[in-house]
Every structure is written in structure tokens, then in C-alpha cells.
Design a protein around this motif. Structure first.
Motif, short mmCIF file in Angstrom:
data_model
loop_
_atom_site.label_atom_id
_atom_site.label_comp_id
_atom_site.label_asym_id
_atom_site.label_seq_id
_atom_site.Cartn_x
_atom_site.Cartn_y
_atom_site.Cartn_z
N GLU A 35 51.21 2.45 46.78
CA GLU A 35 51.45 3.89 46.86
C GLU A 35 51.71 4.52 45.50
OE1 GLU A 35 54.42 4.50 49.86
OE2 GLU A 35 53.03 3.92 51.43
N LEU A 36 51.38 3.78 44.44
CA LEU A 36 51.61 4.27 43.08
C LEU A 36 50.28 4.59 42.39
CD1 LEU A 36 54.31 1.68 41.91
CD2 LEU A 36 54.67 3.96 42.93
N ALA A 37 50.23 5.76 41.76
CA ALA A 37 49.08 6.16 40.94
C ALA A 37 49.53 6.19 39.49
CB ALA A 37 48.58 7.54 41.37
N PHE A 38 48.75 5.54 38.61
CA PHE A 38 49.09 5.39 37.20
C PHE A 38 48.14 6.24 36.35
CE2 PHE A 38 50.77 1.76 39.28
CZ PHE A 38 51.81 1.26 38.51
N PHE A 39 48.69 6.97 35.38
CA PHE A 39 47.92 7.78 34.44
C PHE A 39 48.36 7.35 33.04
CE2 PHE A 39 48.65 10.10 38.35
CZ PHE A 39 47.35 10.38 38.75
N ALA A 40 47.47 6.66 32.31
CA ALA A 40 47.87 5.98 31.08
C ALA A 40 47.14 6.47 29.85
CB ALA A 40 47.63 4.47 31.23
N GLY A 41 47.90 6.56 28.75
CA GLY A 41 47.31 6.87 27.45
C GLY A 41 46.69 8.25 27.41
N GLY A 42 45.63 8.37 26.63
CA GLY A 42 44.92 9.62 26.48
C GLY A 42 45.23 10.28 25.15
N GLN A 43 44.77 11.52 25.05
CA GLN A 43 44.91 12.28 23.81
C GLN A 43 45.41 13.68 24.14
OE1 GLN A 43 41.33 12.84 21.38
NE2 GLN A 43 41.90 11.00 20.27
N ASP A 44 46.38 14.16 23.34
CA ASP A 44 46.87 15.52 23.55
C ASP A 44 45.93 16.53 22.88
OD1 ASP A 44 47.53 15.74 20.80
OD2 ASP A 44 49.66 15.35 21.15
N GLU A 45 46.24 17.82 22.98
CA GLU A 45 45.34 18.85 22.45
C GLU A 45 45.22 18.83 20.94
OE1 GLU A 45 48.05 22.81 22.38
OE2 GLU A 45 47.61 21.99 24.37
N HIS A 46 46.12 18.10 20.26
CA HIS A 46 46.04 17.97 18.80
C HIS A 46 45.37 16.66 18.37
CE1 HIS A 46 48.57 21.49 18.63
NE2 HIS A 46 49.44 20.89 19.41
N LYS A 47 44.75 15.97 19.35
CA LYS A 47 44.05 14.70 19.14
C LYS A 47 44.97 13.56 18.73
CE LYS A 47 39.53 16.66 18.46
NZ LYS A 47 38.92 16.38 19.72
N ASN A 48 46.22 13.63 19.16
CA ASN A 48 47.16 12.51 18.99
C ASN A 48 47.08 11.61 20.20
OD1 ASN A 48 48.39 13.48 16.53
ND2 ASN A 48 49.34 15.06 17.79
N ASN A 49 46.92 10.31 19.97
CA ASN A 49 46.88 9.37 21.09
C ASN A 49 48.26 9.20 21.69
OD1 ASN A 49 44.18 9.00 20.69
ND2 ASN A 49 44.32 6.89 20.01
N SER A 50 48.29 8.92 22.98
CA SER A 50 49.55 8.75 23.71
C SER A 50 49.68 7.32 24.20
CB SER A 50 49.58 9.71 24.90
OG SER A 50 50.72 9.48 25.70
N ASP A 51 50.92 6.84 24.28
CA ASP A 51 51.19 5.55 24.91
C ASP A 51 51.88 5.74 26.26
OD1 ASP A 51 53.70 6.38 24.10
OD2 ASP A 51 54.20 4.54 23.03
N ALA A 52 52.02 6.99 26.70
CA ALA A 52 52.72 7.28 27.96
C ALA A 52 51.92 6.79 29.16
CB ALA A 52 52.97 8.78 28.08
N VAL A 53 52.65 6.24 30.13
CA VAL A 53 52.08 5.89 31.43
C VAL A 53 52.94 6.58 32.48
CG1 VAL A 53 51.42 4.08 33.04
CG2 VAL A 53 51.30 3.65 30.57
N ASP A 54 52.38 7.61 33.11
CA ASP A 54 53.07 8.31 34.19
C ASP A 54 52.72 7.64 35.50
OD1 ASP A 54 54.27 10.42 32.59
OD2 ASP A 54 52.24 11.19 32.35
N ILE A 55 53.73 7.36 36.31
CA ILE A 55 53.53 6.67 37.58
C ILE A 55 53.99 7.59 38.71
CG2 ILE A 55 54.05 4.61 38.94
CD1 ILE A 55 54.89 3.25 36.27
N PHE A 56 53.05 7.98 39.56
CA PHE A 56 53.33 8.92 40.65
C PHE A 56 53.37 8.17 41.97
CE2 PHE A 56 52.17 12.24 43.74
CZ PHE A 56 53.15 13.18 43.44
N ASN A 57 54.46 8.35 42.72
CA ASN A 57 54.61 7.73 44.03
C ASN A 57 54.13 8.74 45.08
OD1 ASN A 57 55.78 7.04 46.61
ND2 ASN A 57 57.02 5.53 45.51
N VAL A 58 53.06 8.40 45.79
CA VAL A 58 52.48 9.34 46.75
C VAL A 58 53.33 9.48 48.01
CG1 VAL A 58 50.13 9.08 45.87
CG2 VAL A 58 50.92 7.62 47.75
N SER A 59 54.19 8.51 48.30
CA SER A 59 55.06 8.61 49.48
C SER A 59 56.22 9.57 49.25
CB SER A 59 55.62 7.25 49.87
OG SER A 59 54.60 6.42 50.34
N SER A 60 56.88 9.43 48.10
CA SER A 60 58.03 10.30 47.80
C SER A 60 57.62 11.57 47.07
CB SER A 60 59.05 9.53 46.96
OG SER A 60 58.51 9.23 45.69
#
Length: 167
Positions: A35-60
């Protein structure tokens, strides 16, 4: 401009809610585990890479605390197998002497049962970005992608066996 909104719709297109990622970014990797969705890394609008991993629980309908990849990168690939989520490859911000970007061979493995990182290492045989991620028969597979070093698409795959923890 970027948005950090995660808009969730239910059956019949009914709006369930709008939630915020930790930071707005594009070129992320995504995967799911139970029930967990993971969104990892990416680039912000200033082209800085991210190490963030956001984890969304679809049940709660809530986010777990943000966790971090072992290195910030964009255009990584994601997949899951058994109770593991994997994020592989991607483009780093470092540049070669020639000014060209550098790809990563790194794979981060998250254990959904332990809710912690299981392993991280340079397991891809060729550093690359934009690979395809899939799972079958208890194995996670990362295939193809673009190698900056080779200046071309590559026709290779790397496979991790979740049962034996071997590549």
C-alpha cells in the motif's frame, strides 16, 4: 514552474484529496510496494538533483517520513519485487572534464517490511539513465537505458534475485 502536489483520485474519477511531496521535482523514479507508493530522486526547477524519497500510504492517505537515496540523481528507474523497492541508475550532477554529465551505476534497495534501506551499491553493469524497470519470478530487472559514457542507448540488462540477494 514546478508543483509538489500529489492529487489522488478514486473510482469513477472522484477526487480523494491533494497532498504535497517534500519538494517539487520532475524526472523522478516511482515504484510501489503493498500500500506504499514511492517517489524517488528527480530534479527541481533549478536543475538540482534530489535524494528525497517520498513514501505515500494509500490506506491512510498520508506520507511517511521522507527517506534519502544514497546519492542524489535524476532519471533513475524504479521497480519492486517481493517486499523490496529498487531505484537504479540515473544522472548525477557531477561532470566529466569535458563538461558531459555522468551516469550512476548505483542501486538503492528499500525493505518495505523493515521500513528501512536494505542495501545500496554500484550494481549496474553499465552506468545509465532512463532504463526500464520490471519484475518477474522473484527478480528485479533493469534493462536498456542511455549511457552518457558510450553516447548511445545500451542493450544490456541487470537482474537481482530477491530470494538469494544476488545480481
Amino acid at each position: 514552474s514546478s508543483s509538489n502536489a500529489l492529487v489522488v483520485y478514486g473510482p469513477g474519477g472522484v477526487l480523494v484529496g491533494s497532498y504535497n511531496l517534500s519538494v517539487a521535482r520532475g524526472t523522478i523514479a516511482a515504484a510501489s510496494c503493498g500500500e506504499l507508493a514511492f517517489f524517488a530522486g528527480g530534479q527541481d526547477e533549478h536543475k538540482n538533483n534530489s535524494d528525497a524519497v517520498d513514501i505515500f500510504n494509500v490506506s491512510s492517505l498520508s506520507f511517511l517520513p521522507t527517506v534519502r537515496l544514497s546519492q542524489p540523481r535524476a532519471m533513475a528507474s524504479g521497480t519492486s519485487v517481493d517486499h523490496y523497492v529498487l531505484f537504479a541508475g540515473g544522472e548525477l550532477l557531477e561532470k566529466e572534464a569535458s563538461g558531459k554529465s555522468v551516469n550512476s551505476a548505483r542501486v538503492d534497495i528499500y525493505d518495505c517490511k523493515a521500513t528501512a534501506w536494505f542495501d545500496a551499491g554500484d550494481y549496474l553493469s553499465i552506468p545509465r539513465k532512463k532504463a526500464g524497470g520490471a519484475h518477474a519470478g522473484g527478480k528485479a530487472i533493469f534493462g536498456a537505458g542511455f549511457s552518457i559514457e558510450a553516447h548511445t542507448n545500451v542493450a544490456v540488462y541487470d537482474m537481482w534475485d530477491a530470494r538469494t540477494n544476488t545480481w
